[in-house]
Enzyme design. Structure first.
Site, PDB file in Angstrom:
ATOM      1  N   ARG A  47      45.991  34.673  55.256  1.00 16.12           N
ATOM      2  CA  ARG A  47      45.755  33.617  54.267  1.00 16.12           C
ATOM      3  C   ARG A  47      45.711  34.171  52.838  1.00 16.12           C
ATOM      4  O   ARG A  47      45.601  33.405  51.872  1.00 16.12           O
ATOM      5  CB  ARG A  47      44.437  32.898  54.556  1.00 16.12           C
ATOM      6  CG  ARG A  47      44.362  32.315  55.951  1.00 16.12           C
ATOM      7  CD  ARG A  47      43.027  31.622  56.165  1.00 16.12           C
ATOM      8  NE  ARG A  47      42.870  30.531  55.236  1.00 16.12           N
ATOM      9  CZ  ARG A  47      43.389  29.320  55.390  1.00 16.12           C
ATOM     10  NH1 ARG A  47      44.080  29.061  56.455  1.00 16.12           N
ATOM     11  NH2 ARG A  47      43.206  28.383  54.487  1.00 16.12           N
ATOM     12  N   ASN A 100      37.491  28.738  49.361  1.00 11.69           N
ATOM     13  CA  ASN A 100      38.933  28.624  49.593  1.00 11.69           C
ATOM     14  C   ASN A 100      39.375  27.271  49.037  1.00 11.69           C
ATOM     15  O   ASN A 100      38.814  26.239  49.412  1.00 11.69           O
ATOM     16  CB  ASN A 100      39.209  28.707  51.109  1.00 11.69           C
ATOM     17  CG  ASN A 100      40.615  28.287  51.490  1.00 11.69           C
ATOM     18  OD1 ASN A 100      40.845  27.764  52.560  1.00 11.69           O
ATOM     19  ND2 ASN A 100      41.573  28.500  50.605  1.00 11.69           N
ATOM     20  N   GLU A 147      67.621  28.924  56.211  1.00  4.93           N
ATOM     21  CA  GLU A 147      66.467  29.606  56.819  1.00  4.93           C
ATOM     22  C   GLU A 147      66.717  31.111  56.927  1.00  4.93           C
ATOM     23  O   GLU A 147      65.821  31.923  56.693  1.00  4.93           O
ATOM     24  CB  GLU A 147      66.179  28.983  58.198  1.00  4.93           C
ATOM     25  CG  GLU A 147      65.093  29.669  59.005  1.00  4.93           C
ATOM     26  CD  GLU A 147      63.727  29.758  58.318  1.00  4.93           C
ATOM     27  OE1 GLU A 147      63.509  29.089  57.300  1.00  4.93           O
ATOM     28  OE2 GLU A 147      62.885  30.543  58.799  1.00  4.93           O
ATOM     29  N   LYS A 200      64.427  34.147  55.187  1.00  6.29           N
ATOM     30  CA  LYS A 200      63.805  35.286  55.889  1.00  6.29           C
ATOM     31  C   LYS A 200      64.042  36.576  55.117  1.00  6.29           C
ATOM     32  O   LYS A 200      63.154  37.396  54.957  1.00  6.29           O
ATOM     33  CB  LYS A 200      64.366  35.433  57.309  1.00  6.29           C
ATOM     34  CG  LYS A 200      63.929  34.383  58.281  1.00  6.29           C
ATOM     35  CD  LYS A 200      62.535  34.588  58.844  1.00  6.29           C
ATOM     36  CE  LYS A 200      61.456  33.787  58.223  1.00  6.29           C
ATOM     37  NZ  LYS A 200      61.335  32.450  58.026  1.00  6.29           N
ATOM     38  N   HIS A 248      83.327  26.475  44.678  1.00  6.79           N
ATOM     39  CA  HIS A 248      82.892  25.658  43.537  1.00  6.79           C
ATOM     40  C   HIS A 248      81.876  26.401  42.676  1.00  6.79           C
ATOM     41  O   HIS A 248      81.098  25.776  41.957  1.00  6.79           O
ATOM     42  CB  HIS A 248      82.329  24.324  44.035  1.00  6.79           C
ATOM     43  CG  HIS A 248      83.341  23.523  44.785  1.00  6.79           C
ATOM     44  ND1 HIS A 248      84.472  23.017  44.191  1.00  6.79           N
ATOM     45  CD2 HIS A 248      83.421  23.199  46.092  1.00  6.79           C
ATOM     46  CE1 HIS A 248      85.197  22.386  45.098  1.00  6.79           C
ATOM     47  NE2 HIS A 248      84.591  22.486  46.265  1.00  6.79           N
ATOM     48  N   LYS A 259      50.437  33.067  54.366  1.00 10.48           N
ATOM     49  CA  LYS A 259      50.873  32.291  55.525  1.00 10.48           C
ATOM     50  C   LYS A 259      50.584  30.813  55.334  1.00 10.48           C
ATOM     51  O   LYS A 259      51.386  29.953  55.649  1.00 10.48           O
ATOM     52  CB  LYS A 259      50.137  32.813  56.756  1.00 10.48           C
ATOM     53  CG  LYS A 259      50.477  32.101  58.054  1.00 10.48           C
ATOM     54  CD  LYS A 259      51.749  32.651  58.598  1.00 10.48           C
ATOM     55  CE  LYS A 259      52.236  31.945  59.827  1.00 10.48           C
ATOM     56  NZ  LYS A 259      53.698  31.987  59.904  1.00 10.48           N
TER      57      LYS A 259
END
Ligand code: G6P
Length: 606
Positions: free
Chosen positions: A27, A98, A479, A483, A502, A601
């Site tokens: 976190r 938090n 995706e 990563k 383009h 995360k």
């Protein structure tokens, strides 16, 4: 973001707090601190950097006291520093926080006028001074009066030096759970932090407050009324949140993908061999009247949503709009009664996603959550929930949860398509059979890792990487590029292959790496033409294609092959290959794979 933990009991608090914080480092991890009551006073220990710095500087087994709070930080207000790290102290009061206190500047001025002196740049310090300001011997009352003035999001854990046996806490728009032990109790931002000690928890709701002693837990709602809650029993295992012999959580989690796909799919197949959407029965009953479907999420969840759009529109012919939750929430979206909104969130706590969900509900739309965390805010506020059974995901970069999100969307999309007559019984059966084979095929991708490792070893130095794809390979390329950005710090972009000429083609130069996703064989000719355009500009071409795709092998300089499946499900397998490719590049570059710089995360702030 940040993670908080608290303990009151008979054992030494510091080692328990430190171990709990380790589980919460996902976190945030730019600084950490603990406050421990030694029976006479509260002692504070802080350090800038990872938790291990704090442990080295203040070994937890040398700190005595049976009551404490701890914090691992992801800086929002004020740079990462010892001064800005929590706990923050005012008089007798110590606080961990938090979230973000949005009106802290106004409150700071007010408190300064009253003589309070601020030492940090944080918003949190306001909370410490406020509780202190209202404290007249009753911690709960002081906290109640303080939070009445706070705007924003906060989970707070509070101690006072003149109360050696009590911890108080509150939750508002930031996660907080209570762990119920024997002669000891806990608070934490997330379950893994306390799972070693208890499987029984209370899930606090917004506005709830709790007063913990070693053998008593009292909970109150936002009006200050005593409340009771059911005990939530955690059924998953602590070692699911451990590395289990792997070098990093990320590679462990990628390796769990076959199981995760199986666990997400199998409970949704009934005894007649059909999909059962009983968890989201109200939503599926809307299939034939649904005007529009929205799908919102952030980061990887957004990328999963994009793939879902391609599939659902193709199969069910229902219009699907995909939006970043952070945009949707402020855009006054054209959504209302008769529409449905799927929110996707691994953690179920992402602030923007939660806000987008509330906005959709406010406008009268039906909201379904696809989330991985039982009891998370998203799961509790959605009208219906479709869980991804991926188990705890610790690495910051999402892998197995993404795969599970795709599986969830494929299940929902296939069933919707059948109900609206987009596909017939035979095709429905064919798709269902193909999906059932996917978990085993995912294992095959993992078994063939050597090729991917070798490629990563050869190419990890690439400065610019371009992922291209057409059709459903297009959202997968987004995706895959994400990563690489997240865990390799490599500049990576994703382009619809047809868009190259383009503009993006101008970026190509000698040695640029182009990864072409080539699973959509109905569009293969087109993708190959685009690859050749890249080769002409001296790019190095890596392909990811299904076995037997000879033209892909011939066109690319190197090709990663995945098992053959129905074209629209192939991205689910290709995703695993792309994740592994990023993982091994990251290890070659020496990046902290599980905790890349500047990221966290769970993003519980805007
Ligand atoms: C953070 C994480 C990403 C994740 C995103 C959304 O940015 O680093 O991996 O995709 O949040 O998280 P959620 O829990 O809502 O899926």
């Amino acid at each position: 973001m940040c993670g908080i933990v608290g303990y009151v009991g008979e054992r030494n608090a510091a080692p328990i707090l430190m171990k709990g914080l380790q589980k919460l480092e996902y976190r945030g991890y730019d600084s950490a601190g603990i406050a421990v009551h030694d029976g006479k006073k509260v002692n504070i220990y802080k350090a800038k950097g990872r938790l291990k710095v704090l442990e080295e500087r203040h070994p937890s087994d040398k700190i005595s006291g049976t009551l404490g709070i701890g914090h691992t930080r992801w800086a929002t207000h004020g740079e990462p520093s010892e001064l800005n790290s929590h706990p923050h102290v005012s008089g007798k009061i110590a606080v961990v926080h938090n979230g973000i206190i949005e009106n802290y500047q106004r409150l700071k001025l007010w408190l300064e006028e009253k003589g309070y002196h601020f030492v940090s740049e944080t918003d949190t310090e306001v909370a410490a001074h406020l509780v202190n300001h209202f404290y007249e011997g009753n911690l709960l009352q002081a906290l109640q009066r303080a939070i009445a003035l706070l705007e924003g999001s906060f989970a707070l854990g509070v101690l006072s030096s003149d109360v050696p046996d009590t911890l108080v806490a509150v939750r508002k728009s930031s996660p907080l759970i209570v762990g119920i032990g024997q002669n000891e109790n806990f608070i934490a931002s997330d379950i893994p932090a306390i799972l070693e000690h208890t499987r029984n928890v209370y899930l606090l709701d917004d506005g709830d407050m709790v007063v913990l002693k070693k053998n008593r837990i009292r909970m109150y709602n936002s009006l200050g009324e005593r409340i009771e809650k059911p005990v939530f029993n955690v059924t998953w295992d602590a070692d699911m949140a451990e590395k289990g012999g792997y070098a990093h959580f990320m590679v462990k989690e990628i390796n769990e993908t076959p199981k995760v796909l199986h666990d997400t799919l199998n409970p949704r197949i009934d005894k007649d061999g059909r999909f059962s959407l009983s968890e989201i029965s109200k939503f599926s009953a809307m299939a034939n009247t649904l005007k529009r479907l929205f799908i919102v999420g952030c980061g990887t969840a957004y990328n999963a949503a994009m793939l879902g759009k391609y599939y659902i529109e193709k199969m069910a012919r229902i219009p699907v709009e995909v939006e970043y939750a952070s945009e949707f929430r402020y855009r006054k979206p054209l959504i209302g009664k008769g529409d449905a909104c799927i929110v996707i969130s691994q953690s179920g706590e992402t602030a923007d996603t939660l806000a987008a969900m509330r906005e959709a509900q406010r406008c009268g739309a039906m909201v379904v959550a696809i989330t991985n965390v039982v009891g998370s805010s998203v799961s509790r506020e959605a009208d219906e929930v479709f869980y991804t059974w991926a188990g705890p995901e610790i690495a910051v970069a999402s892998t197995k949860a993404y795969s599970a999100q795709l599986m969830a969307l494929y299940i929902i999309g296939t069933e919707l398509a059948f109900r609206v007559g987009g596909i017939d019984e035979d095709y429905y059966r064919e798709l269902l059979t193909a999906l059932t084979a996917i978990p085993k095929q995912a294992q095959t991708v993992l078994d063939n890792v050597a090729r991917i490792q070798q490629l990563a070893a050869e190419r990890f130095n690439a400065k610019n990487v371009f992922y291209i794809g057409r059709g459903m390979d297009c959202p997968l390329s987004m995706e895959s590029a994400l990563k690489l950005k997240e865990i390799c710090y490599t500049h990576a972009e994703a382009f619809a292959a047809g868009e190259l000429k383009h503009g993006p083609l101008a970026l190509l130069e000698n040695g640029s790496l182009v990864v072409a996703l080539m699973t959509q064989e109905s569009l293969l000719d087109k993708t190959i033409s685009n690859m050749i355009e890249c080769r002409t500009r001296n790019a190095y071409l890596v392909g990811i294609a299904m076995e037997g795709n000879i033209r892909a092998v011939e066109t690319a300089d190197d090709c990663i092959l995945i098992p053959r499946t129905v074209e629209c499900f192939a991205p689910m397998l290709a995703a695993i290959a792309a994740q592994l490719f990023a993982y091994y590049i990251s290890t070659h570059k020496g990046v902290d794979v599980d905790k890349p710089r500047n990221l966290a995360k769970s993003v519980t702030v805007e």
